[in-house]
Write a protein that holds these residues in place. Structure first.
Motif, mmCIF file in Angstrom:
data_model
loop_
_atom_site.group_PDB
_atom_site.id
_atom_site.type_symbol
_atom_site.label_atom_id
_atom_site.label_comp_id
_atom_site.label_asym_id
_atom_site.label_seq_id
_atom_site.Cartn_x
_atom_site.Cartn_y
_atom_site.Cartn_z
ATOM 1 N N ASP A 163 -52.211 -7.540 13.752
ATOM 2 C CA ASP A 163 -50.860 -8.042 13.543
ATOM 3 C C ASP A 163 -49.793 -7.056 14.008
ATOM 4 O OD1 ASP A 163 -51.768 -10.400 12.505
ATOM 5 O OD2 ASP A 163 -51.577 -9.802 10.407
ATOM 6 N N ASN A 164 -49.948 -5.796 13.638
ATOM 7 C CA ASN A 164 -48.899 -4.808 13.917
ATOM 8 C C ASN A 164 -49.368 -3.595 14.708
ATOM 9 O OD1 ASN A 164 -46.701 -6.135 12.368
ATOM 10 N ND2 ASN A 164 -48.050 -5.728 10.633
ATOM 11 N N TRP A 165 -50.585 -3.626 15.214
ATOM 12 C CA TRP A 165 -51.079 -2.530 16.040
ATOM 13 C C TRP A 165 -52.137 -3.070 17.001
ATOM 14 C CZ3 TRP A 165 -56.306 -1.510 15.758
ATOM 15 C CH2 TRP A 165 -56.969 -1.978 14.620
ATOM 16 N N SER A 166 -52.417 -2.276 18.036
ATOM 17 C CA SER A 166 -53.394 -2.700 19.043
ATOM 18 C C SER A 166 -54.109 -1.479 19.613
ATOM 19 C CB SER A 166 -52.696 -3.451 20.183
ATOM 20 O OG SER A 166 -51.991 -4.571 19.708
ATOM 21 N N LEU A 167 -55.249 -1.753 20.288
ATOM 22 C CA LEU A 167 -55.968 -0.712 21.017
ATOM 23 C C LEU A 167 -55.748 -0.903 22.507
ATOM 24 C CD1 LEU A 167 -59.434 -0.548 19.179
ATOM 25 C CD2 LEU A 167 -57.476 0.992 18.929
ATOM 26 N N VAL A 168 -55.516 0.228 23.193
ATOM 27 C CA VAL A 168 -55.318 0.202 24.638
ATOM 28 C C VAL A 168 -56.357 1.117 25.269
ATOM 29 C CG1 VAL A 168 -53.766 0.786 26.522
ATOM 30 C CG2 VAL A 168 -52.859 -0.268 24.445
ATOM 31 N N SER A 169 -57.075 0.561 26.239
ATOM 32 C CA SER A 169 -58.049 1.355 26.981
ATOM 33 C C SER A 169 -57.408 1.808 28.289
ATOM 34 C CB SER A 169 -59.298 0.531 27.271
ATOM 35 O OG SER A 169 -60.264 1.302 27.937
ATOM 36 N N PRO A 170 -57.320 3.115 28.535
ATOM 37 C CA PRO A 170 -56.708 3.592 29.780
ATOM 38 C C PRO A 170 -57.633 3.370 30.974
ATOM 39 C CG PRO A 170 -57.533 5.439 28.507
ATOM 40 C CD PRO A 170 -57.713 4.232 27.649
ATOM 41 N N ILE A 171 -57.071 3.245 32.144
ATOM 42 C CA ILE A 171 -57.834 2.969 33.350
ATOM 43 C C ILE A 171 -58.822 4.102 33.657
ATOM 44 C CG2 ILE A 171 -56.017 3.935 34.803
ATOM 45 C CD1 ILE A 171 -58.335 0.997 35.714
ATOM 46 N N ILE A 172 -58.541 5.324 33.223
ATOM 47 C CA ILE A 172 -59.431 6.457 33.529
ATOM 48 C C ILE A 172 -60.701 6.440 32.690
ATOM 49 C CG2 ILE A 172 -57.579 7.970 34.326
ATOM 50 C CD1 ILE A 172 -57.626 9.309 31.572
ATOM 51 N N ASN A 173 -60.802 5.537 31.701
ATOM 52 C CA ASN A 173 -62.000 5.471 30.852
ATOM 53 C C ASN A 173 -63.252 5.092 31.627
ATOM 54 O OD1 ASN A 173 -61.010 6.317 28.464
ATOM 55 N ND2 ASN A 173 -61.059 4.335 27.434
ATOM 56 N N GLY A 174 -63.095 4.207 32.597
ATOM 57 C CA GLY A 174 -64.257 3.733 33.340
ATOM 58 C C GLY A 174 -64.808 2.423 32.823
ATOM 59 N N ASN A 175 -64.347 1.977 31.634
ATOM 60 C CA ASN A 175 -64.881 0.720 31.092
ATOM 61 C C ASN A 175 -64.010 -0.485 31.438
ATOM 62 O OD1 ASN A 175 -62.790 1.518 29.518
ATOM 63 N ND2 ASN A 175 -63.777 1.123 27.545
ATOM 64 N N ILE A 176 -62.925 -0.275 32.172
ATOM 65 C CA ILE A 176 -62.159 -1.395 32.716
ATOM 66 C C ILE A 176 -61.954 -1.136 34.201
ATOM 67 C CG2 ILE A 176 -60.959 -1.891 30.550
ATOM 68 C CD1 ILE A 176 -58.495 -0.521 31.676
#
Length: 280
Positions: A163-176
């Motif tokens: 509702d009030n927060w989210s997770l962001v995966s950075p492009i340098i992770n390799g999983n996106i």
């Protein structure tokens, strides 16, 4: 203050009545007695003093009233001035932020298809996944798969929302992964992921470009918009090295991201104005 004013008015009225009586009494007679003269000479200085004191008090009171009104006007004007300054500052900040976003995204005529939700990084999730926790979520219009940018260009993607927060995966992770093109040539597309063997010189790798694709060190890589996931023309990074694979007839590019992931604190999530018009 009102009590003092009433008291002054009563004193002045009494003095006026006494003076009128004395004038009338004197006018009905041709001459004054010695006693009247003595009384007049005695009362005259007292009358002058009373009048002078009462006038000073009255003038002081009027001055206080005017000063109080002036102070109130100054306070009101000061408050209005502060509100106007706050509005001007807010307007100037919005202009600067909007200009900065336009430069970052280089969306040209497509910028009106999107809006931006500012987000602050408030933590990290996991030692290995290196996902960032941001302070906006469903209540702000976020959904999984939305693109996240930072000052410099592409940051990553929203991978989980609450509702009030989210997770962001950075492009340098390799999983996106994201589809990109060379901005200069606008040629063939390649797939970009985080590069595990990266260094301070580069942290992304672009693969599956045709071997005859024209690429130069220093070229800028941007999103292609393939698949409708990432809007096109978002800056990703700069080509630092080119590697050819003659066996597979392909090229790989080693790219340094435009984003400094160690020092980013403010992010922007890209939301389409209309889900029907702009696919995510």
């Amino acid at each position: 203050m009102k009590f003092l004013k009433n008291k002054i008015n009563i004193v002045i009225s009494l003095l006026v009545v006494i003076m009128v009586v004395l004038i009338l009494f004197s006018s009905n007679r041709d001459s004054k007695s010695k006693l009247e003269g003595i009384v007049g000479d005695t009362l005259s200085p007292v009358q002058r003093m009373v009048y002078t004191v009462s006038k000073v008090v009255s003038d002081t009171y009027q001055g206080i009233v005017k000063y109080s009104g002036l102070v109130n006007k100054i306070e009101l004007l000061s408050k209005e001035n502060g509100e106007l300054k706050a509005r001007i500052n807010s307007y100037e900040q919005l202009k600067v932020e909007n200009h900065r976003l336009r430069e970052i995204l280089n969306f040209k005529n497509r910028l009106d298809d999107y809006k931006f939700v500012g987000a602050n990084i408030i933590g990290k999730n996991g030692a290995y996944t290196n996902e960032y926790i941001i302070d906006v979520g469903i209540n702000n219009g976020l959904k999984n798969g939305m693109v996240v940018i930072a000052n410099g260009g592409l940051f990553g993607m929203v991978t989980s929302v609450s509702d009030n927060w989210s997770l962001v995966s950075p492009i340098i992770n390799g999983n996106i992964a994201v589809s990109g093109i060379v901005q200069r040539t606008n040629g063939n597309q390649g797939i970009i992921r985080g590069y595990e063997g990266g260094s301070s010189d580069y942290n992304l790798k672009m693969e599956y470009l045709p071997i005859d694709e024209e690429v130069l060190v220093g070229d800028i890589i941007v999103t292609s918009g393939l698949g409708g996931v990432y809007p096109s023309s978002i800056p990703i990074g700069e080509v630092m090295s080119v590697e050819s694979d003659k066996r597979n007839l392909s090229k790989s590019l080693f790219i340094k991201s435009h984003v400094d992931f160690e020092f980013v604190s403010e992010l922007f999530v890209i939301l389409p104005n209309s889900i029907d018009e702009v696919e995510y």
